[in-house]
Design a protein around this motif. Sequence first.
Motif, short mmCIF file in Angstrom:
data_model
loop_
_atom_site.label_atom_id
_atom_site.label_comp_id
_atom_site.label_asym_id
_atom_site.label_seq_id
_atom_site.Cartn_x
_atom_site.Cartn_y
_atom_site.Cartn_z
N SER A 175 -2.96 4.22 -4.81
CA SER A 175 -1.58 3.74 -5.01
C SER A 175 -0.77 4.43 -5.85
CB SER A 175 -1.52 2.36 -5.23
OG SER A 175 -1.86 2.29 -6.77
N LEU A 178 -2.90 13.04 -9.23
CA LEU A 178 -1.71 13.03 -10.22
C LEU A 178 -2.10 14.34 -11.08
CD1 LEU A 178 -1.14 9.49 -11.49
CD2 LEU A 178 0.30 10.94 -9.90
N GLU A 181 2.01 12.60 -16.39
CA GLU A 181 0.71 13.52 -16.77
C GLU A 181 1.13 14.87 -16.93
OE1 GLU A 181 -1.49 11.59 -17.17
OE2 GLU A 181 -3.06 12.34 -15.67
N SER A 202 3.79 -1.88 -2.58
CA SER A 202 2.96 -1.53 -3.80
C SER A 202 2.70 -2.86 -4.65
CB SER A 202 3.63 -0.83 -4.58
OG SER A 202 4.91 -1.11 -5.06
N HIS A 203 3.29 -4.02 -4.26
CA HIS A 203 3.12 -5.39 -4.83
C HIS A 203 1.85 -5.76 -5.00
CE1 HIS A 203 4.50 -8.97 -6.46
NE2 HIS A 203 4.02 -9.79 -5.71
N TYR A 232 5.11 8.74 -12.73
CA TYR A 232 3.63 8.99 -12.97
C TYR A 232 3.42 10.50 -13.25
CZ TYR A 232 3.05 4.17 -12.03
OH TYR A 232 3.14 2.44 -12.04
N GLY A 244 4.27 6.68 -6.53
CA GLY A 244 5.32 6.59 -7.54
C GLY A 244 5.34 5.27 -8.25
N SER A 245 6.33 5.28 -9.13
CA SER A 245 6.35 4.16 -10.29
C SER A 245 7.18 3.05 -9.85
CB SER A 245 6.54 4.61 -11.54
OG SER A 245 7.89 5.44 -11.54
N THR A 246 8.06 3.20 -8.63
CA THR A 246 9.14 2.09 -8.52
C THR A 246 8.46 1.27 -7.76
OG1 THR A 246 10.50 3.94 -8.26
CG2 THR A 246 11.13 1.97 -7.39
N PRO A 247 8.19 -0.10 -7.84
CA PRO A 247 7.68 -1.19 -7.23
C PRO A 247 8.66 -1.56 -5.82
CG PRO A 247 8.47 -2.08 -9.27
CD PRO A 247 9.18 -0.78 -9.30
N VAL A 250 -6.03 3.05 -7.60
CA VAL A 250 -4.81 3.57 -8.28
C VAL A 250 -4.84 5.08 -8.06
CG1 VAL A 250 -3.35 3.97 -10.45
CG2 VAL A 250 -4.68 1.85 -10.03
N ARG A 251 -5.95 5.76 -8.44
CA ARG A 251 -5.94 7.29 -8.59
C ARG A 251 -6.65 7.63 -7.57
NH1 ARG A 251 -4.44 10.74 -13.69
NH2 ARG A 251 -3.14 9.33 -14.83
#
Lengths: 347, 347, 347, 347
Positions: free
Chosen positions: B177, B315, B17, B188-189, B13, B181-184, B235-236
């Motif tokens: 959230s 971000l 950006e 973060s589910h 993520y 980061g971008s790893t599930p 999210v942000r």
Amino acid sequence: MSVRVAVLGAAGYTGGEVLRLLLAHPAVEVVQATSGQFAGKRLDFPHPHLRGMGTLRYTPHDALESCDVLVSCLPQGELLQRWQKVSLLAERVVDLSADFRLDAAGHARWYGKHPRPDGVPAFVYGLPEWMGEALTNARHVAIPGCMAHAGLLALLPLLHSGLARPDVLVVDAKTGSSGGGSTPDRSSHHPERANALRCYKPVGHRHTGELEGVVEHVTGQKPTIHFSATAVPGVRGILATVHAFAARPVEEAEVVRAIATRYREKPFVRLLRPSASLSPFPEPGPLLGTNHCDLAVDVDAERGRIVVNAAIDNLVKGAAGTAVHALNLMLGRPETEGLGFRGLHPL
Amino acid sequence: MSVRVAVLGAAGYTGGEVLRLLLAHPAVEVVQATSGQFAGKRLDFPHPHLRGMGTLRYTPHDALESCDVLVSCLPQGELLQRWQKVSLLAERVVDLSADFRLDAAGHARWYGKHPRPDGVPAFVYGLPEWMGEALTNARHVAIPGCMAHAGLLALLPLLHSGLARPDVLVVDAKTGSSGGGSTPDRSSHHPERANALRCYKPVGHRHTGELEGVVEHVTGQKPTIHFSATAVPGVRGILATVHAFAARPVEEAEVVRAIATRYREKPFVRLLRPSASLSPFPEPGPLLGTNHCDLAVDVDAERGRIVVNAAIDNLVKGAAGTAVHALNLMLGRPETEGLGFRGLHPL
Amino acid sequence: MSVRVAVLGAAGYTGGEVLRLLLAHPAVEVVQATSGQFAGKRLDFPHPHLRGMGTLRYTPHDALESCDVLVSCLPQGELLQRWQKVSLLAERVVDLSADFRLDAAGHARWYGKHPRPDGVPAFVYGLPEWMGEALTNARHVAIPGCMAHAGLLALLPLLHSGLARPDVLVVDAKTGSSGGGSTPDRSSHHPERANALRCYKPVGHRHTGELEGVVEHVTGQKPTIHFSATAVPGVRGILATVHAFAARPVEEAEVVRAIATRYREKPFVRLLRPSASLSPFPEPGPLLGTNHCDLAVDVDAERGRIVVNAAIDNLVKGAAGTAVHALNLMLGRPETEGLGFRGLHPL
Amino acid sequence: MSVRVAVLGAAGYTGGEVLRLLLAHPAVEVVQATSGQFAGKRLDFPHPHLRGMGTLRYTPHDALESCDVLVSCLPQGELLQRWQKVSLLAERVVDLSADFRLDAAGHARWYGKHPRPDGVPAFVYGLPEWMGEALTNARHVAIPGCMAHAGLLALLPLLHSGLARPDVLVVDAKTGSSGGGSTPDRSSHHPERANALRCYKPVGHRHTGELEGVVEHVTGQKPTIHFSATAVPGVRGILATVHAFAARPVEEAEVVRAIATRYREKPFVRLLRPSASLSPFPEPGPLLGTNHCDLAVDVDAERGRIVVNAAIDNLVKGAAGTAVHALNLMLGRPETEGLGFRGLHPL
């Protein structure tokens, strides 16, 4: 030299986005912005995203002075009421309401007892991908309704190419809350709206008339369009799902080709290829703030159904961005000028 | 002539950006972007908002070639591991991880058994509003942690001015959230995270060390900072609420003045005045995508408490935007170059 | 034989939850429910979750008749205005507003120019875990404010046990939108509220007075409480984070023991053990609709900070559920009667 | 005496809801619950809403012992694999997966190369409102897919009454994220899913086969059903919008009558009357946690379209609640036993 633009009714959500785009537009000077409620306040008073973008203040609607182009974000009915006076003030007018989208008969049918009076000029329907030439020469432009806009970008290439039957077209549109405007009421009260998933207009939505009218105008075919609107959680964004039926047996690749060809030269419409992205579906998220429309095509050859999904930001491609796009065309500027923002992800 | 920049670990993520900002930066050419997972794919494969921004493809991390500036978005620990090889490839390095934020002792204390090895240069802490001069001359910059960044922008003027006691400072940070980061994983589910309101790190968060270290470095005072992090829906965005206590009886106006003075020349920090807006509170919403930090001050004179709220996009101001800001300073470019986006509202 | 209960002001959100609980309560008969706006309509007209729960209709406030217990959900100030007339109609009164929470001086201080007049009886503060005995014999009960309630359940065992200093207590409360009631305004308009993360009351919140008053009443110590309220996305739920400071060096286990002991017999307060769950943090999600409060304790021994997080559903444990809990105690019924719902997950 | 029930695969989301309902069911004793991942842990370990509901612990799937009724929440394919062994352990089986919903040919067509082997008994399709009698005598029941379930409750009365043409039926279903289960992946990662509005399965969804098969089974008509599934923000809830076309000119009142008559005696299906509520549209919000399905009908007489919207909680009416409903019917218990929760609002 800059084009002098006034924005009428600039304190609402589409007004805020029109201001955001025009205040940063290299060929435009915003000379006036009106608001009934906030006259005297600085532009950013109701628009926190405009902080730091200058010191202009709202004037009352009636203090509007002459300018090169007038962009009106007034609620439905109000520009029509003020037409006689306002039309003298600007050579060109771009209206974001429904006041000038339909012809007089259509207007009377869908917007009730105040039909468009005589003497009102025909506005060009501001759908740049399909009315480009007409827009270039237009003096008066009516920006499409946001859900109609998404639906038309999906419908028109199917009908124009003759791939879909015009007599049964279902448009199932899903929309965030900002399309309802900035005035609070019970249905927009956060506890009532936050997790809403409600088909609030299953039949009889006014965009039906707009969709049928424009399709007929563009394709010459008289279609039957079945439109429904569903409120989904979220603030911005529209996803229009078009369920169409093949006029003859078709493969997916043929439909893809027809749509891709049609929009090849159009900077704001993109046909997504599933293999090119981890996010292969059109969805508003990465489009928010941009003037893009993302499309995807799927065909159930066995049952003869063609599905086209179209995603847009209702306040940009569905309103303010298209107003600027139309302005660019009217003024002979590059199509994408002032519309370069490419979105955020994740959001 | 453009500065040639490579982005290491560009598929997450913050990488997305950084790419968004650098691909549109007038003084920069992105010459390489690496990804372990997506090598060979186009940059927009994991980043739908980069569609249409060129045809560059990811290379593996190990294929990194020499460039003018290296921006690393690798996860914590990975740049440190690759340091010997990587540091030869670029004159200048901007790192967005925690690898170089603390001195060796601090690093060992908060990041455990892999302390920074000898021979690693001291990085300048990339907090432009407080380290401006040092950044101008820096070869190596460590971008602050996102929550530490928001906290410091609120804390430092209070301590620098002597208005707040350094011995009891509570920083209660709320975060979306995307900072994870971008790893599930399970936390973060979406069904587990969507309506989360959980203080997931009440004590012992690593940003405590960063906050205390930087405050001491900048002000010369050894503070005690009580940091807690709470996950909120969304999210942000980060809101850091600093609860500080007045070193002597103070009025709100005096604190406002101290902060306003400190940030007067700083283009990305804004102290909100309540009367100037319908949205008088710092909140991330209208800041998303921008490099701004909004602040507000409130004082309970009766109880001697000073509250400063700081909102940022984690971000951008909390990561990629500050990396570009630091790059601008290092390269002698205008501070705001490439950082002109002003946000959306509503969102 | 059932207890005959009337609900005054039953068309708002707390009214809806009071009705949900009482209509299913085995020992209660709801004999009347009043609404200014919806008189004549069925109870479920503004409350879709009450569909099918009987055919009772709202009467106007002024049509209130005598009953055994009156539960008032009127907005702040309105029961006080009607007190002379209403108090004659019921032997027992449970009020969910702030009208009777504070003594006359406190009321004048925090609720302004309409202090409680003479002749108004002292209400028992309806915090069952701490006022149990007094509630058993009460005729008049004032239900705590929702954020104060969560804060007190975290604060009181720390102060009661002498583990925390009373002179610096920070209560940072995060809340969903439903606490603001059912009347729309701009700050609750969905596009403005959906992604809000704003500290809307950093200092000066009225619950400060309630918190300080009740702590003093229960513990005999005069505390200084620093309260801030932050709006977070989401409709229901409160998380109160209490930052307290150890009166002497303490270990986490000691604080855990003090809290666990205090609430061992209390059916609605649970101290979470981190190892017992994939969801070890107090959060409102799985508590929505229930009368539970989840707590967790964390200690930073190095810095002497004790953090207690308390999560509740603001409309149940923070309002309607506690009203029913108090009713059960007043009527000598089992504490948990009518409060058996155990929540949903995921939600 | 209680019926002894075992729950296979109880650690996922439908398992958690099955446990919530059965642990509170007056006629049932949960004697065993299995989990591959959490064997040895207490039932509430992955299910925070089950805290305090007893001390039973998960056993491995293979430790399953004999019981009166087996409820299986295993993922698709797994019960089929274990069928030979498992079927010996219980007189009655309720399966929530797709393993037994279709006949062998249908299963092979939609679920690929592992068709249902010979020797597997025919399961009764667990749609209580339409298969009631068959369920009363069933030994094996297959619970409908959640989106198919909502679609069928809307479709069947239209087709059964002959009011709608069977040859063009569009079912546009909108769903929250919990239907995807409890295993994290990229598409369910919160930053990717939180604001998703994506038609992730425009054509070819497996529920198409289930819908067409059941409609043919119940009505004797071979329909063509055009099904699309769209992910919307939110965790729980499905709204299925059925666009049907009138077989002959009809008025709305006639369609309303046909549906109302059909469901008059059905405790869990409600046809909403617009004038009876401030919330006149079917939406999942107030249904979450309940076993209700809300319906509404709208007719565009001019264009011959009938729209029926159906809202359910996918995890309850769309899964666990219907399993309990079917269990009640199989066991000769009152239909609504254990299913009395009536929902929350706002939520």
